[in-house]
Design an enzyme around this catalytic site. Structure first.
Site, PDB file in Angstrom:
ATOM      1  CG  HIS A  43       1.412  11.739   9.686  1.00 53.62           C
ATOM      2  ND1 HIS A  43       2.505  11.975   8.649  1.00 53.62           N
ATOM      3  CD2 HIS A  43       1.769  10.381   9.597  1.00 53.62           C
ATOM      4  CE1 HIS A  43       3.261  10.954   8.559  1.00 53.62           C
ATOM      5  NE2 HIS A  43       2.690   9.921   9.119  1.00 53.62           N
ATOM      6  CD  GLU A  70       1.373  14.446   6.375  1.00 55.32           C
ATOM      7  OE1 GLU A  70       1.434  15.619   5.825  1.00 55.32           O
ATOM      8  OE2 GLU A  70       1.911  13.936   7.403  1.00 55.32           O
ATOM      9  CG  HIS A 190       9.183  17.250   7.314  1.00 59.40           C
ATOM     10  ND1 HIS A 190       9.835  17.562   8.608  1.00 59.40           N
ATOM     11  CD2 HIS A 190       8.395  15.919   7.668  1.00 59.40           C
ATOM     12  CE1 HIS A 190       9.600  16.638   9.426  1.00 59.40           C
ATOM     13  NE2 HIS A 190       8.702  15.639   8.764  1.00 59.40           N
TER      14      HIS A 190
HETATM   15  N1  PXP Z   1       4.756  16.117   5.219  1.00 63.84           N
HETATM   16  C1  PXP Z   1       4.854  14.917   5.864  1.00 63.84           C
HETATM   17  C2  PXP Z   1       4.484  13.895   4.999  1.00 63.84           C
HETATM   18  C3  PXP Z   1       4.861  14.916   7.436  1.00 63.84           C
HETATM   19  O1  PXP Z   1       4.780  13.752   7.873  1.00 63.84           O
HETATM   20  C4  PXP Z   1       4.878  16.261   7.983  1.00 63.84           C
HETATM   21  C5  PXP Z   1       4.891  16.045   9.673  1.00 63.84           C
HETATM   22  O2  PXP Z   1       3.974  15.228   9.983  1.00 63.84           O
HETATM   23  C6  PXP Z   1       4.852  17.422   7.244  1.00 63.84           C
HETATM   24  C7  PXP Z   1       4.609  17.278   6.202  1.00 63.84           C
HETATM   25  C8  PXP Z   1       4.778  18.703   7.993  1.00 63.84           C
HETATM   26  O3  PXP Z   1       5.913  18.931   8.561  1.00 63.84           O
HETATM   27  P1  PXP Z   1       6.188  19.929   9.814  1.00 63.84           P
HETATM   28  O4  PXP Z   1       5.384  19.621  10.831  1.00 63.84           O
HETATM   29  O5  PXP Z   1       7.390  20.136   9.988  1.00 63.84           O
HETATM   30  O6  PXP Z   1       5.429  21.116   9.066  1.00 63.84           O
END
Ligand code: PXP
Length: 240
Positions: A43, A70, A190
């Protein structure tokens, strides 16, 4: 079976604390695949505090599983992904200074904006997923943007899981059911972790992919990366 895409942003964050390439995120990405992950997620953010835009073509060339980028679809993001063509783009509506993604798209308000971007990405052969709260109206409007998949924002599920897990999951079950029925794939991400993942997947067994970073990298400090990936993969097998 639901795929596990490992978000390596946190590993890049450690690298960026010093000059050089320690830990070597490219070797780690390769090892993560060897240890059983089904994909690598990154990301890039405008300040490049973790993954850098210059990392992306290198990762694209070496990732053998699925490469998911992302990000907010700003100019630099779009120029980069259209050039290097990852397997999947996950579009998030974060403001540039966001600490982490913290909300899904308003697909009613931004339907036209998203449709235009999504058609460009799909024309380039990239699968598109858009980050969404578990809201049924947003799911129906997401379909009209032409997106292939939605990624359910599981932050609120994770925070409420320990209070009342049935309540925490209920909106997600309804949203996922509709998305599935109207022909969109379902990703989720997330704050998923070793405690809450199994419950999520058992309730939404047709989840195509989860992307997990923060908890997985933190668990790896205790269990090691190989063991940790295997632990997450085991939780994704709903027959056990
Ligand atoms: N999905 C998106 C869109 C995110 O921005 C993130 C964090 O970068 C994640 C999933 C993954 O989240 P986590 O790091 O809490 O597992």
């Amino acid at each position: 079976m639901t795929k596990l895409s490992v978000n390596i942003n946190k590993i890049a964050l450690i690298r960026n604390a010093r000059e050089g390439n320690l830990p070597d995120i490219f070797k780690i990405a390769q090892d993560i695949e060897h240890f059983g992950a089904d994909g690598i997620t990154v990301h890039p953010r405008p300040d490049e505090r973790h993954i850098r835009f210059s990392d992306l073509p290198i990762l694209k060339d070496q990732v053998k599983t699925e490469f998911n980028i992302e990000g907010y679809p700003g100019e630099r993001y779009l120029e980069t992904v259209l050039r290097i063509k990852p397997h999947q783009c996950t579009l998030v509506p974060d403001p540039p200074d966001a600490l982490t993604s913290n909300n899904g798209w308003d697909t009613i308000k931004h339907r036209k904006y998203l449709s235009d971007i999504i058609s460009k990405l799909k024309d380039a052969g990239i699968r598109v997923s858009i980050f969404l709260n578990p809201d049924i109206d947003m799911v129906y409007a997401a379909k009209e943007t032409g997106t292939d998949r939605i990624e359910l924002y599981t932050g609120p599920f994770a925070w409420n899981y320990s209070k009342n897990r049935e309540d925490a999951i209920s909106k997600y079950i309804s949203a996922a059911k509709i998305a599935h029925e109207i022909g969109m794939g379902i990703n989720a991400g997330h704050d998923l972790n070793l405690d809450n993942l199994k419950f999520f997947i058992t309730n939404i067994p047709y989840t195509d992919e989860v992307s997990i970073g923060h908890a997985l990298v933190s668990d790896a400090l205790y269990f090691g990366l190989h063991n940790t990936i295997q632990m997450y993969k085991t939780l994704l097998r709903i027959d056990n």
